[in-house]
Write a protein that holds these residues in place. Structure first.
Motif, PDB file in Angstrom:
ATOM      1  N   PRO B 125     -13.308   6.952  11.391  1.00  0.00           N
ATOM      2  CA  PRO B 125     -12.244   6.782  12.376  1.00  0.00           C
ATOM      3  C   PRO B 125     -11.195   5.767  11.945  1.00  0.00           C
ATOM      4  CG  PRO B 125     -14.316   5.841  13.164  1.00  0.00           C
ATOM      5  CD  PRO B 125     -14.635   6.611  11.934  1.00  0.00           C
ATOM      6  N   GLY B 126     -11.585   4.815  11.106  1.00  0.00           N
ATOM      7  CA  GLY B 126     -10.666   3.736  10.747  1.00  0.00           C
ATOM      8  C   GLY B 126      -9.739   4.029   9.582  1.00  0.00           C
ATOM      9  N   PHE B 127     -10.102   4.961   8.738  1.00  0.00           N
ATOM     10  CA  PHE B 127      -9.221   5.254   7.601  1.00  0.00           C
ATOM     11  C   PHE B 127      -9.476   6.647   7.064  1.00  0.00           C
ATOM     12  CE2 PHE B 127      -7.698   5.605   3.332  1.00  0.00           C
ATOM     13  CZ  PHE B 127      -6.525   4.869   3.317  1.00  0.00           C
ATOM     14  N   VAL B 128      -8.533   7.539   7.314  1.00  0.00           N
ATOM     15  CA  VAL B 128      -8.493   8.864   6.678  1.00  0.00           C
ATOM     16  C   VAL B 128      -7.066   9.047   6.202  1.00  0.00           C
ATOM     17  CG1 VAL B 128      -8.689  11.357   6.981  1.00  0.00           C
ATOM     18  CG2 VAL B 128     -10.188   9.845   8.276  1.00  0.00           C
ATOM     19  N   ARG B 129      -6.876   9.272   4.919  1.00  0.00           N
ATOM     20  CA  ARG B 129      -5.509   9.475   4.454  1.00  0.00           C
ATOM     21  C   ARG B 129      -5.504  10.425   3.257  1.00  0.00           C
ATOM     22  NH1 ARG B 129      -2.243   4.195   3.495  1.00  0.00           N
ATOM     23  NH2 ARG B 129      -2.903   3.992   5.675  1.00  0.00           N
ATOM     24  N   ALA B 141      -5.509   3.536  -1.875  1.00  0.00           N
ATOM     25  CA  ALA B 141      -6.900   3.245  -2.241  1.00  0.00           C
ATOM     26  C   ALA B 141      -7.284   1.812  -1.893  1.00  0.00           C
ATOM     27  CB  ALA B 141      -7.105   3.497  -3.733  1.00  0.00           C
ATOM     28  N   VAL B 142      -6.362   0.905  -2.151  1.00  0.00           N
ATOM     29  CA  VAL B 142      -6.696  -0.499  -1.912  1.00  0.00           C
ATOM     30  C   VAL B 142      -6.824  -0.734  -0.395  1.00  0.00           C
ATOM     31  CG1 VAL B 142      -4.452  -1.673  -1.756  1.00  0.00           C
ATOM     32  CG2 VAL B 142      -6.313  -2.686  -3.094  1.00  0.00           C
ATOM     33  N   GLU B 143      -6.045   0.010   0.365  1.00  0.00           N
ATOM     34  CA  GLU B 143      -6.179  -0.098   1.819  1.00  0.00           C
ATOM     35  C   GLU B 143      -7.517   0.505   2.289  1.00  0.00           C
ATOM     36  OE1 GLU B 143      -3.631   1.142   5.715  1.00  0.00           O
ATOM     37  OE2 GLU B 143      -2.553   1.045   3.800  1.00  0.00           O
ATOM     38  N   ALA B 144      -7.908   1.605   1.664  1.00  0.00           N
ATOM     39  CA  ALA B 144      -9.200   2.214   2.008  1.00  0.00           C
ATOM     40  C   ALA B 144     -10.335   1.223   1.769  1.00  0.00           C
ATOM     41  CB  ALA B 144      -9.413   3.487   1.190  1.00  0.00           C
ATOM     42  N   ALA B 156     -14.480   4.782   4.772  1.00  0.00           N
ATOM     43  CA  ALA B 156     -13.061   5.111   4.592  1.00  0.00           C
ATOM     44  C   ALA B 156     -12.972   6.343   3.706  1.00  0.00           C
ATOM     45  CB  ALA B 156     -12.324   3.937   3.945  1.00  0.00           C
ATOM     46  N   THR B 157     -12.081   7.245   4.069  1.00  0.00           N
ATOM     47  CA  THR B 157     -11.980   8.501   3.319  1.00  0.00           C
ATOM     48  C   THR B 157     -10.568   8.677   2.760  1.00  0.00           C
ATOM     49  OG1 THR B 157     -13.675   9.504   4.703  1.00  0.00           O
ATOM     50  CG2 THR B 157     -12.282  11.003   3.428  1.00  0.00           C
TER      51      THR B 157
END
Lengths: 553, 553
Positions: B125-129, B141-144, B156-157
């Motif tokens: 839920p917090g990171f899909v991009r 990627a660094v944000e993931a 994170a995905t």
């Protein structure tokens, strides 16, 4: 007085759903308990959800009626997703029953709580619903079956909260009314006929239901009277073939080969199929495969009646009495020599394939020669990997065997593919299904070695190679199968393999033959492939055709 | 000049990601080819995606840094979903790299096309991009990694289109700045301290990171100075325990038992935990387990520093110098007798557990006695089934062994559970991991027999029973393991089992012991259980406590 689960199962039975492939947990216990209330519903336990969903897919391909699955919340559905994807891409009807927490329990976010509906949408765009009351449940269920069974077939997902399942007051619904699909309208048929009559090189591309006998024969009549070639989509859901049926080439998996097939076509007529596209994208290569000058027409969509549409086209062309070209009976000889290869396994299959068999092909690179060696074999149904999600073959074999208990099922599976749903073997043993599974053990993700070259990745190092290599340890499939209760044989020579296959086909029941083979594309062949493929469209067509015969699926 | 994949792997390495659990396909071939450009990144091939995701989960629980997974489009992610669910529920950081078609290929709806983002949202839920350009990729990627590594840990995905991966011009990013979690603020600490001082019976409920040593010791100081009991959540992500650490009871799985534990508590203080709820809902039973008069307070959330918060609480209570009660070293004797039972397996584990072991518990019903028999064993880490999605134990063992190569890993797995991700054994063999897997072969989904009674399903017929029964054929795990390259032993007596375990623990490397046992809850015990449980809260507490000692996890 019925509870929700009992009424639901009765509704499913009324709607023609007679098998449920199960992998239940606590939230499905009332559904499980209700199974005994409906003698018409067979329950088949699977040890992994991907087996259940793939079995439902295989069942419906053969039965032309959906099976149900019984899955445990979002995680169970997730485990079943890959084979539901294959069903979706194959336009195969499946009715998922996914248990959920009781409606009032959801807010507590217990361990197994997750957003089931979002996951379901990936495979069930046409029907995802969480039943909110026991009273509403059966109306939802009948709609789910209706969506699944209408053309094109779909995956429908009904989410069943535990309290809706255990609640009293369920009322079973009668079967849904499902309108039969209509044939293409006259205007469309006339336009297609006119395009064919206008001359140029035409082809019909058959997919979905257009690969069943009636449609094939109609297409072959069209082909016999006009200058029309027949192609099948690359990965048929179910294709009827063999001696006495039209021989139909499939569009090749390799885009480079498919382009050669399509190069000769000025008018491409789609029947329950889409215009060919590359399976994957490759740097600098086209995704859409018909050439720029190709006129692509749709005779009938997946929602329409393929056989009816092709019959109307035959009439429009005055071809309804023409004699279709049919495959003559012919089998390859028994394979000889010391070393077993994938090609020799395919040859042995062609040599021995029994009448009315169901052939499941997930052999990937090892199955390159299968079509060639079985084209004159006795009539059979071919089931293939419709959505590209490997791990489909063994579960499909389960479903096909349950749908057609009187027909032998022969499943040809790559070693890599087999391991995604290897748990299938246990269900095959438990249900004593008439399935012979052949695992090609080449100890690699062989096709990926080809793909690694094709994508143009250079400087391939040892770590990269290791990701495609199944050595160290080499899997011993005969032992794995024995561990799951399936009689098995390991074959390393053509004679061992052919003898094992003879014996398996002569003795109904579960068998596994591990065929120890080298990768189908190795060494020099592998190194040459990208170059060969790259230069194919600059070759004389005769050479390209020869190569096509050699390596097209 | 780097392509996207090379820059991405470098970025992951910079951010502390040193292992990638892979199950790639064509769309990931450039990522695979790029692995050799980063010697710091270990690549571990898995034969099924659920193995890869569960291994990443197990790795991060022990390493306290995320691993990456490499998955093939939506279907690969689907296959990995169940163990990502377990990671999400366990607040464990994982970074998924999911390959996708090239951006320009998506519109052609090729076979493997599906809506990856909707599936990913279920667990991330917090990171899909979906990275849209090679230039943007490493910033994504660094944000993931940052989202994954921040407290609470998350899945994170990052979805990686093939052309973004193969495109030139990737620029690796440095490690993200990650703020350390803060302890609870003074107001909260004072309020909690005041509630404890006000009298009544208090308990702290520790979850997540609060079950690591520093937090446990701080909690034990609080307990030693005030009238405070310590509980752990039912399914800890990672719990440090054994001789020299505080003994902490877990809240029981069975809601009926948990209610007894909570009955005595007037003030429940949550530390990186949520208030206990029933795992499933049952007709006529409560979902929320603290009693109506219980005051539930939060000392610190999963986003905060559990050890720091508990230390502040100890100070506020004047308990910072109090002596925590610690478990004394004590082991059960060697199990005796002729018949092997799940209880005797747990006793043998307690008898032999090596110092500094990692104990993975997915034994389900067979593990009832494990906590009791290992509470005085040498210090160890306990990893459990955080999200209820079975099939986690063997993959977790892979990840734990890779994170901690110097520590023995002992994984106790139910037969039903083991089959969801049985492919794990191959990776254990391939990487020659120091893992001993014990499979309890009781030939049933034993816990579901209990659940079937608990949900109040009456008139249980043969078809229902068959869905919980793994007889016919009984799985032979020793053979399955041999087939995947893991040395194995089948044990049917206490002596055989104990000797096999001794031998396995004495010889680093992969081992599997198949323990042939009856279901832990059978016959009379099973029949009595629902009645016993139903009457527990009307029993004298002393009797309930005795029963609790006997059957609580």
């Amino acid at each position: 007085m019925q509870n929700g689960a009992q009424a639901l199962i009765r509704t499913l039975v009324n709607a023609g759903v007679r098998v449920c492939f199960t992998n239940p947990g606590t939230s499905e216990m009332h559904f499980v308990a209700a199974l005994d209330s409906a003698p018409e519903m067979r329950a088949v336990l699977c040890l992994f959800e991907g087996v259940a969903t793939g079995a439902a897919d295989g069942y419906a391909r053969m039965a032309e009626m959906p099976a149900a699955t019984l899955l445990h919340l979002g995680c169970g559905l997730g485990n079943g997703l890959a084979n539901l994807h294959n069903a979706r891409k194959g336009k195969v009807p499946v009715v998922n029953i996914v248990g959920d927490h009781a409606t009032y329990h959801v807010k507590y976010d217990a361990q197994l709580q997750s957003d089931i509906e979002t996951v379901a949408r990936n495979v069930s765009p046409g029907f995802v619903r969480t039943s909110q009351t026991t009273e509403q449940l059966c109306r939802d269920a009948v709609e789910a079956v209706k969506v699944a069974r209408s053309r094109p077939g779909q995956v429908a997902t009904l989410i069943l909260p535990a309290d809706v399942s255990w609640g009293q007051g369920g009322v079973a619904e009668p079967a849904p009314a499902i309108a039969p699909p209509a044939a293409a309208d006259d205007t469309t048929v006339q336009a297609v006929a006119a395009a064919i009559k206008a001359g140029g090189r035409s082809a019909v591309l058959l997919g979905g239901m257009a690969l069943h006998e009636a449609a094939l024969l109609a297409a072959a009549r069209v082909a016999a009277s006009a200058n029309v070639k027949i192609y099948a989509e690359t990965f048929p859901t179910r294709m009827q073939r063999g001696a006495g049926l039209p021989t139909v080439d499939r569009i090749a998996y390799l885009a480079e080969m498919a382009s050669i097939q399509l190069k000769e076509i000025d008018t491409l007529i789609l029947v329950d199929a889409k215009a060919p596209v590359s399976f994957f994208a490759y740097p600098g290569k086209k995704s859409y495969l018909p050439h720029d000058g190709c006129n692509v027409l749709t005779l009938s969509t997946p929602a329409q009646d393929a056989a009816g549409s092709l019959t109307k086209l035959a009439v429009a062309l005055g071809a309804e009495r023409s004699t279709p070209a049919l495959a003559q009976a012919s089998r390859p000889g028994r394979p000889r020599g010391k070393k077993l290869t994938a090609e020799k396994v395919c040859k042995a299959v062609g040599h021995l394939l029994p009448d009315n068999a169901i052939l499941v092909d997930e052999a990937i690179s090892s199955g390159l020669m299968l079509s060639k060696f079985t084209s004159g074999a006795p009539r059979h149904d071919l089931i293939t990997l419709t959505g590209g999600a490997i791990g489909q073959g063994l579960p499909n074999a389960i479903g096909a065997a349950i749908a057609c208990p009187d027909r032998p099922v022969l499943a040809l599976i790559g070693d890599g593919s087999s391991m995604y749903t290897i748990q299938s073997l246990w269900t095959i043993a438990r249900e004593q299904l008439n399935v012979t599974a052949v695992i090609f053990n080449n100890a690699s993700y062989s096709v990926l070695n080809v793909e690694l070259e094709r994508v143009g990745a250079d400087e391939i190092g040892p770590k990269a190679r290791a990701q495609l290599d199944l050595h160290g340890p080499v899997l011993k499939f005969a032992q794995i199968a024995d561990g799951m209760g399936v009689r098995s044989t390991r074959a390393t020579t053509p004679d061992e393999f052919t003898t094992a296959l003879e014996r398996a086909l002569a003795t109904p029941g579960p068998h596994l033959i591990e065929a120890v083979v080298p990768p189908a594309l190795t060494g020099l062949k592998l190194k040459l492939l990208p170059h060969l493929l790259g230069s194919l469209d600059r070759m004389p067509l005769s050479v390209a055709r020869m190569l096509k015969r050699k390596i097209a699926p």
